[in-house]
Write a protein that holds these residues in place. Structure first.
Motif, PDB file in Angstrom:
ATOM      1  N   ALA A 137       2.298  -6.007  -5.193  1.00 19.98           N
ATOM      2  CA  ALA A 137       3.248  -6.674  -4.298  1.00 19.98           C
ATOM      3  C   ALA A 137       3.507  -8.100  -4.749  1.00 19.98           C
ATOM      4  O   ALA A 137       4.656  -8.562  -4.796  1.00 19.98           O
ATOM      5  N   ALA A 138       2.431  -8.806  -5.104  1.00 19.55           N
ATOM      6  CA  ALA A 138       2.571 -10.199  -5.566  1.00 19.55           C
ATOM      7  C   ALA A 138       3.426 -10.265  -6.823  1.00 19.55           C
ATOM      8  O   ALA A 138       4.294 -11.147  -6.946  1.00 19.55           O
ATOM      9  N   HIS A 139       3.213  -9.362  -7.768  1.00 24.76           N
ATOM     10  CA  HIS A 139       4.049  -9.320  -8.974  1.00 24.76           C
ATOM     11  C   HIS A 139       5.525  -9.209  -8.608  1.00 24.76           C
ATOM     12  O   HIS A 139       6.387  -9.763  -9.308  1.00 24.76           O
ATOM     13  N   GLY A 140       5.818  -8.507  -7.523  1.00 24.45           N
ATOM     14  CA  GLY A 140       7.203  -8.302  -7.125  1.00 24.45           C
ATOM     15  C   GLY A 140       7.766  -9.372  -6.214  1.00 24.45           C
ATOM     16  O   GLY A 140       8.905  -9.255  -5.755  1.00 24.45           O
ATOM     17  N   GLY A 141       6.985 -10.417  -5.910  1.00 21.39           N
ATOM     18  CA  GLY A 141       7.497 -11.498  -5.078  1.00 21.39           C
ATOM     19  C   GLY A 141       7.235 -11.332  -3.595  1.00 21.39           C
ATOM     20  O   GLY A 141       7.787 -12.076  -2.774  1.00 21.39           O
ATOM     21  N   THR A 142       6.385 -10.368  -3.232  1.00 22.55           N
ATOM     22  CA  THR A 142       6.000 -10.185  -1.829  1.00 22.55           C
ATOM     23  C   THR A 142       4.658 -10.869  -1.599  1.00 22.55           C
ATOM     24  O   THR A 142       3.700 -10.611  -2.318  1.00 22.55           O
ATOM     25  N   THR A 143       4.590 -11.726  -0.586  1.00 23.04           N
ATOM     26  CA  THR A 143       3.377 -12.495  -0.312  1.00 23.04           C
ATOM     27  C   THR A 143       2.715 -12.117   1.014  1.00 23.04           C
ATOM     28  O   THR A 143       1.670 -12.653   1.345  1.00 23.04           O
ATOM     29  N   THR A 144       3.330 -11.205   1.760  1.00 24.34           N
ATOM     30  CA  THR A 144       2.738 -10.704   2.998  1.00 24.34           C
ATOM     31  C   THR A 144       3.096  -9.236   3.154  1.00 24.34           C
ATOM     32  O   THR A 144       4.260  -8.857   2.965  1.00 24.34           O
ATOM     33  N   ILE A 145       2.103  -8.429   3.495  1.00 27.78           N
ATOM     34  CA  ILE A 145       2.378  -7.048   3.899  1.00 27.78           C
ATOM     35  C   ILE A 145       1.865  -6.849   5.315  1.00 27.78           C
ATOM     36  O   ILE A 145       0.946  -7.526   5.765  1.00 27.78           O
ATOM     37  N   ILE A 146       2.494  -5.919   6.029  1.00 28.02           N
ATOM     38  CA  ILE A 146       1.943  -5.436   7.293  1.00 28.02           C
ATOM     39  C   ILE A 146       1.684  -3.954   7.095  1.00 28.02           C
ATOM     40  O   ILE A 146       2.614  -3.155   6.942  1.00 28.02           O
ATOM     41  N   ASP A 147       0.420  -3.605   7.041  1.00 24.61           N
ATOM     42  CA  ASP A 147      -0.010  -2.244   6.778  1.00 24.61           C
ATOM     43  C   ASP A 147      -0.290  -1.536   8.110  1.00 24.61           C
ATOM     44  O   ASP A 147      -0.176  -2.138   9.176  1.00 24.61           O
ATOM     45  N   PHE A 148      -0.657  -0.269   8.020  1.00 26.33           N
ATOM     46  CA  PHE A 148      -0.856   0.530   9.237  1.00 26.33           C
ATOM     47  C   PHE A 148      -2.287   1.015   9.344  1.00 26.33           C
ATOM     48  O   PHE A 148      -2.744   1.819   8.533  1.00 26.33           O
ATOM     49  N   ALA A 149      -2.993   0.525  10.356  1.00 26.47           N
ATOM     50  CA  ALA A 149      -4.262   1.143  10.741  1.00 26.47           C
ATOM     51  C   ALA A 149      -3.943   2.414  11.525  1.00 26.47           C
ATOM     52  O   ALA A 149      -2.903   2.494  12.186  1.00 26.47           O
ATOM     53  N   ILE A 150      -4.824   3.399  11.442  1.00 32.44           N
ATOM     54  CA  ILE A 150      -4.543   4.695  12.062  1.00 32.44           C
ATOM     55  C   ILE A 150      -5.643   5.066  13.055  1.00 32.44           C
ATOM     56  O   ILE A 150      -6.815   5.155  12.694  1.00 32.44           O
ATOM     57  N   GLN A 151      -5.229   5.290  14.296  1.00 32.04           N
ATOM     58  CA  GLN A 151      -6.147   5.794  15.320  1.00 32.04           C
ATOM     59  C   GLN A 151      -6.132   7.320  15.280  1.00 32.04           C
ATOM     60  O   GLN A 151      -5.087   7.950  15.415  1.00 32.04           O
ATOM     61  N   ASN A 152      -7.289   7.932  15.086  1.00 26.13           N
ATOM     62  CA  ASN A 152      -7.396   9.379  15.215  1.00 26.13           C
ATOM     63  C   ASN A 152      -7.406   9.746  16.693  1.00 26.13           C
ATOM     64  O   ASN A 152      -7.766   8.935  17.544  1.00 26.13           O
ATOM     65  N   LYS A 153      -7.014  10.972  16.983  1.00 28.10           N
ATOM     66  CA  LYS A 153      -6.956  11.395  18.384  1.00 28.10           C
ATOM     67  C   LYS A 153      -8.334  11.248  19.030  1.00 28.10           C
ATOM     68  O   LYS A 153      -9.342  11.659  18.475  1.00 28.10           O
ATOM     69  N   GLY A 154      -8.357  10.596  20.188  1.00 27.41           N
ATOM     70  CA  GLY A 154      -9.598  10.395  20.902  1.00 27.41           C
ATOM     71  C   GLY A 154     -10.387   9.173  20.482  1.00 27.41           C
ATOM     72  O   GLY A 154     -11.379   8.817  21.119  1.00 27.41           O
ATOM     73  N   GLN A 155      -9.951   8.520  19.406  1.00 27.12           N
ATOM     74  CA  GLN A 155     -10.697   7.384  18.869  1.00 27.12           C
ATOM     75  C   GLN A 155     -10.300   6.090  19.571  1.00 27.12           C
ATOM     76  O   GLN A 155      -9.150   5.903  19.986  1.00 27.12           O
ATOM     77  N   SER A 156     -11.232   5.170  19.681  1.00 25.55           N
ATOM     78  CA  SER A 156     -10.940   3.832  20.190  1.00 25.55           C
ATOM     79  C   SER A 156     -10.011   3.104  19.225  1.00 25.55           C
ATOM     80  O   SER A 156     -10.147   3.212  18.003  1.00 25.55           O
ATOM     81  N   LEU A 157      -9.069   2.348  19.766  1.00 28.62           N
ATOM     82  CA  LEU A 157      -8.194   1.539  18.921  1.00 28.62           C
ATOM     83  C   LEU A 157      -8.999   0.512  18.136  1.00 28.62           C
ATOM     84  O   LEU A 157      -8.679   0.186  16.994  1.00 28.62           O
ATOM     85  N   LYS A 170       2.540 -13.349 -14.940  1.00 28.54           N
ATOM     86  CA  LYS A 170       1.147 -12.913 -15.125  1.00 28.54           C
ATOM     87  C   LYS A 170       0.336 -13.170 -13.849  1.00 28.54           C
ATOM     88  O   LYS A 170       0.496 -14.215 -13.203  1.00 28.54           O
ATOM     89  N   TYR A 171      -0.560 -12.245 -13.535  1.00 25.76           N
ATOM     90  CA  TYR A 171      -1.413 -12.398 -12.359  1.00 25.76           C
ATOM     91  C   TYR A 171      -2.547 -13.377 -12.671  1.00 25.76           C
ATOM     92  O   TYR A 171      -3.321 -13.173 -13.610  1.00 25.76           O
ATOM     93  N   VAL A 172      -2.638 -14.445 -11.885  1.00 28.45           N
ATOM     94  CA  VAL A 172      -3.667 -15.464 -12.116  1.00 28.45           C
ATOM     95  C   VAL A 172      -4.528 -15.678 -10.865  1.00 28.45           C
ATOM     96  O   VAL A 172      -5.347 -16.592 -10.819  1.00 28.45           O
ATOM     97  N   GLY A 173      -4.336 -14.822  -9.862  1.00 30.14           N
ATOM     98  CA  GLY A 173      -5.148 -14.908  -8.653  1.00 30.14           C
ATOM     99  C   GLY A 173      -6.394 -14.066  -8.780  1.00 30.14           C
ATOM    100  O   GLY A 173      -6.776 -13.628  -9.878  1.00 30.14           O
ATOM    101  N   LYS A 174      -7.015 -13.822  -7.641  1.00 31.86           N
ATOM    102  CA  LYS A 174      -8.190 -12.947  -7.626  1.00 31.86           C
ATOM    103  C   LYS A 174      -8.221 -12.172  -6.325  1.00 31.86           C
ATOM    104  O   LYS A 174      -7.630 -12.594  -5.313  1.00 31.86           O
ATOM    105  N   LYS A 175      -8.896 -11.036  -6.341  1.00 28.72           N
ATOM    106  CA  LYS A 175      -8.964 -10.247  -5.120  1.00 28.72           C
ATOM    107  C   LYS A 175      -9.691 -11.051  -4.052  1.00 28.72           C
ATOM    108  O   LYS A 175     -10.632 -11.800  -4.341  1.00 28.72           O
TER     109      LYS A 175
END
Length: 472
Positions: free
Chosen positions: A81-101, A442-447
């Motif tokens: 994403a960073a290589h492509g110029g995106t600096t923020t993502i909003i991903d999806f956490a998934i609640q299974n049926k019956g599971q606490s949020l 070039k990627y110069v950051g770190k995880k």
């Protein structure tokens, strides 16, 4: 740490001027002309666009689905994403049926913690929301900064929820400053069509598209908007793909209903003919909703230009062709749904939008960054270039050309949906909260450079709810 960006053309959703930007630590502290200030790092942005970092409000990193898991995790996916110029993502956490949020959120925090190259937030995919669990939804909104919840009208037996659950969630979100994101397709009817196709022996990838008609999406969009109107809440339609669905959205917006929607690059640049490719190659493009007839593309571009569609996200959910997509070799319904795209979004939209004169450069910034920040409670920290905002900045070369290819991309997947596309407009240097993470390509950051974002509540003005009318 002081960084000075000089000589650039600064473009936001509303501004377009030449100037210099001073960054101290993680934030922008000064913007002016010909700033003569000592800095630890000086970036010359002559002949470049200086734009807010992209916000991709729809990704699926490390997501279990269809008997496998998406091939990008939070380390590889956010680096791409960073290589492509995106600096923020909003991903999806998934609640299974019956599971606490909360349990679901903890699982996704563990997936991302210490791995992300850029900042990230979470929506919550909600599969189970009885009245007794509504207090968890409220706590996520106010305490955890998870202010958006995705519900599905598709995938019976896996993710689909009934209309009562959707209405209940919408009513609560409307009261608490949250937002419901809808996967709007009539999944029950689609399931019947899929079963009929399989009984007839129709197995090839193209039947993924032929069993998911545009009317099923349009019906879902219409129903989602009607439920939101009754609940007194706004609604955000994810991955809108076709003119039939867009018509329903436009009708609602013309009536003043706070209905928002995203489309995705795949629906702007690809079409259903890709499913006809030989040797099972069509499986690469199996995603939901499917690719549509080509004429829909210009309708979607017009929707973006006229603000009937507010954002472009990717629905990045990659599965490798060599093994994962092969799970559906003899049955299209078993092909894992999803494709890659988080790295290519900004260049594709700049080329298809600005270079090809469909939108101007301010609108480009708005649909790739600013609108998502506003809709999802991140503005003005994200989505603009202003004093006090996070220094998420892209030095973007508007003239440089690049050929998209799996051989050179950084996503952890063995194909690219846009293989061979030549695009004009390429990110060269990318800063995430003041830190350079991409320098001269070039990627110069770190995880672990990225941080979790608690998002603020949002108040999209809606009509009076059914509950409110009952109380009068």
């Amino acid at each position: 740490m002081k960084t000075l960006i000089k000589n650039g053309r600064v473009v936001t959703a509303v501004d377009d001027y030449h100037g210099d930007i001073l960054i101290e630590g993680e934030r922008i502290t000064l913007i002016g002309e010909k700033l003569d200030i000592a800095a630890d790092k000086i970036i010359d942005a002559k002949d470049m666009l200086v734009i807010p970092g992209g916000i991709d409000a729809h990704t699926h990193m490390d997501m279990p689905f269809g008997g496998t898991t998406s091939s990008d995790d939070f380390e590889t996916g956010t680096k791409a994403a960073a290589h492509g110029g995106t600096t923020t993502i909003i991903d999806f956490a998934i609640q299974n049926k019956g599971q606490s949020l909360y349990e679901a959120l903890d699982t996704w925090h563990a997936k991302a913690q210490g791995k992300a190259a850029i900042d990230y937030g979470f929506h919550m995919i909600t599969t189970d929301m009885p009245r007794t669990r509504l207090h968890e939804m409220k706590k996520l909104i106010h305490d955890e900064g998870v202010t958006s919840f995705k519900l599905f009208m598709a995938y019976p037996g896996v993710l689909l929820v009934d209309d009562a659950t959707i209405f209940r969630a919408m009513a609560t979100a409307g009261e608490e400053g949250g937002l419901i994101c809808m996967h709007a397709e009539n999944g029950v009817v689609i399931n019947e069509i899929v079963e009929h196709a399989l009984e007839k022996g129709y197995r090839a990838p193209k039947y993924h598209a032929l069993t998911r008609p545009t009317k099923a999406e349009a019906e879902g969009v219409n129903r989602a908007i009607a439920l939101a109107e009754m609940a007194g809440s706004a609604v955000y339609i994810v991955h809108l793909s076709c003119h039939d669905a867009l018509k329903k959205l436009k009708e609602a917006r013309d009536e003043g209903i706070p209905a928002f929607a995203e489309t995705c690059p795949q629906y702007l640049f690809l079409d259903h003919s890709y499913y006809e490719r030989e040797d099972f190659e069509g499986a690469k493009y199996v995603m939901t909703p499917p690719l549509r007839e080509k004429w829909n593309q210009e309708e979607l571009w017009t929707g973006l230009k006229m603000n009937d569609l507010q954002t472009v996200s990717t629905d990045h959910c990659p599965f490798c062709f060599a093994d994962q997509k092969q799970l559906g070799k003899d049955d299209f319904s078993k092909i894992p749904n999803g494709g890659p795209g988080v790295e290519n979004r900004m260049s594709l939209i700049y080329n298809g939008g600005v270079v090809q004169n469909r939108i101007n450069v301010n609108r480009f910034v708005e649909i790739t960054s600013t609108a998502a920040a506003k809709i999802f409670g991140l503005f003005p920290r994200k989505g603009t270039i202003a004093v006090g905002s996070d220094a998420d900045i892209v030095i973007f070369n508007p003239n440089k050309k690049m050929k998209i290819s799996a051989e050179t991309h950084h996503m952890r997947v063995d194909f690219n949906c846009y293989e061979g596309f030549e695009v004009q407009g390429v990110p060269e240097t990318v800063l995430s909260r003041g830190k350079v993470v991409i320098e001269n390509g070039k990627y110069v950051g770190k995880k672990g450079d990225g941080s979790y974002l608690k998002r603020s509540t949002v108040q999209h003005q809606a009509k009076e709810s059914t509950f409110a009318r009952l109380a009068r």
